[in-house]
Enzyme design. Structure first.
Site, short mmCIF file in Angstrom:
data_model
loop_
_atom_site.label_atom_id
_atom_site.label_comp_id
_atom_site.label_asym_id
_atom_site.label_seq_id
_atom_site.Cartn_x
_atom_site.Cartn_y
_atom_site.Cartn_z
N ILE A 179 -3.81 -6.33 9.18
CA ILE A 179 -3.30 -5.56 8.50
C ILE A 179 -3.98 -4.79 7.46
O ILE A 179 -3.73 -5.16 6.27
CB ILE A 179 -1.81 -5.89 7.98
CG1 ILE A 179 -1.17 -6.60 9.33
CG2 ILE A 179 -0.99 -4.86 7.34
CD1 ILE A 179 0.32 -6.94 8.99
N THR A 223 0.99 -0.96 -0.02
CA THR A 223 0.02 -0.13 -0.17
C THR A 223 0.90 1.08 -0.01
O THR A 223 0.46 2.42 -0.70
CB THR A 223 -1.01 0.07 1.25
OG1 THR A 223 -1.79 -1.24 1.39
CG2 THR A 223 -1.95 1.26 1.23
N TYR A 260 6.18 -12.04 4.82
CA TYR A 260 5.19 -11.36 4.29
C TYR A 260 4.94 -12.20 2.71
O TYR A 260 5.58 -12.28 1.81
CB TYR A 260 5.54 -10.00 3.96
CG TYR A 260 4.31 -8.83 3.22
CD1 TYR A 260 2.98 -9.57 3.00
CD2 TYR A 260 4.48 -7.70 2.93
CE1 TYR A 260 1.93 -8.65 2.16
CE2 TYR A 260 3.56 -6.90 2.17
CZ TYR A 260 2.33 -7.47 2.04
OH TYR A 260 1.34 -6.64 1.43
N LYS A 274 2.85 -12.32 7.76
CA LYS A 274 1.61 -11.38 7.39
C LYS A 274 1.40 -12.34 5.99
O LYS A 274 2.13 -12.28 5.10
CB LYS A 274 2.13 -10.04 6.97
CG LYS A 274 0.90 -9.43 6.56
CD LYS A 274 1.35 -8.27 5.83
CE LYS A 274 0.20 -7.53 5.04
NZ LYS A 274 0.36 -6.43 4.19
#
Length: 307
Positions: free
Chosen positions: A207, A47, A135, A163
């Site tokens: 998240i 993001t 991630y 994540k």
């Protein structure tokens, strides 16, 4: 069990000027907004347009974030890249600047099998000077890290969490079951639409990109699950989904992020400027999104509140 790396972690957008440099005052303002509403900032993620930011500008963002957080929250910093030596070097610089924990995806140019993924993250974890969170985001890396690989990596003393932004309910359920009872390893979902489900199953954190706009809403969701107030948590998820739909529905990632920044600019949280290859929306579309968001959700206090 309350783990260190848990709760609401917002994958922060990167505020930039039209000349493509970091908008430091906006970054500091946004960090203050997140931390004062129960969320921790995760900078230099998807993001945050991390793949489009030069290394010098990345350091400016880390420095501004740490300064604004002022010890009130953990600062998560992305170190993803295709050159492991750069990721390691960046990690050392970011730790010197005050970042607390690093987050890294798999590289995204060459294909990699399970053994190569295992060796890559082991090498990275051996070399970075602070804890590492793995991630997984196939939408950008075009690789899916097998959960068996993550389970093996979870025993590394410098790997503290995972994540996962892959959209699979079965995978989400298995991830929670694998690590919810581990005091030394955290699972955080990056699938914002499943925040409620993940937390109810026992995930350690969420998240959500929409947390850039409504961090308190997600804090309410998280706290309500912990307190057993299912109806409030469900209402928070439903409202968060309505906000998310404005910038995500029928848009690919490269168009949803400019739409998110347009929404945020309506509240004075940042400019709507983007980093190439993404670009600011056309003026008419941007105006339409701003007006619709404000008409539907009101001011910042209202967008963060369940009514």
């Amino acid at each position: 069990m309350k783990k260190k790396f848990s709760g609401v972690v917002v994958p922060m957008i990167t505020p930039v000027h039209a000349d493509l440099t970091i908008d430091v005052p906006a970054a500091e303002k946004l960090v203050h907004y997140l931390t004062s509403n129960g969320a921790a900032p995760f900078i230099l993620g998807t993001t945050g347009e991390s793949a489009s930011i030069g290394r010098a500008e990345k350091k400016k963002l880390v420095e501004a974030t740490v300064k604004a957080a002022a010890g009130r929250s953990i600062v998560y910093a992305g170190i993803s890249g295709n050159a492991v030596t750069d990721s390691i070097e960046d990690a050392h610089h970011y730790q010197d600047l005050g970042a607390d924990v690093f987050v890294a995806t798999m590289t995204s140019y060459y294909p990699a099998d399970a053994d190569q993924m295992l060796r890559y993250f082991t090498l990275l974890a051996d070399k970075v000077p602070a804890p590492l969170i793995i991630y997984n985001i196939p939408a950008t890396t075009h690789l899916s890290i097998p959960l068996d690989v993550v389970e093996q990596l979870s025993t590394h003393p410098n790997i503290v969490g995972f994540k996962d932004s892959e959209r699979s309910v079965e995978r989400l359920e298995r991830s929670v079951s694998l690590w919810k009872d581990r005091s030394d390893f955290a699972f955080l979902t990056g699938w914002a639409a499943q925040s409620l489900r993940a937390l109810q199953l026992g995930a350690d954190g969420i998240i959500p990109s929409t947390g850039n706009l409504a961090p308190k809403l997600y804090d309410t969701l998280s706290r309500s699950v912990a307190e057993g107030n299912g109806q409030v948590a469900e209402n928070a998820q439903l409202k968060a989904d309505r906000i998310s739909e404005i910038y995500q529905k029928d848009r690919t990632l490269s168009y949803s992020l400019p739409a998110l920044k347009a929404m945020m600019s309506a509240y004075g949280l940042c400019q709507a400027c983007m980093l190439p290859p993404m670009f600011q929306l056309a003026a008419d579309e941007e105006k339409s999104i701003k007006n619709f968001t404000l008409s539907q959700f009101g001011d910042l206090e209202a967008i963060n509140t369940i009514k």
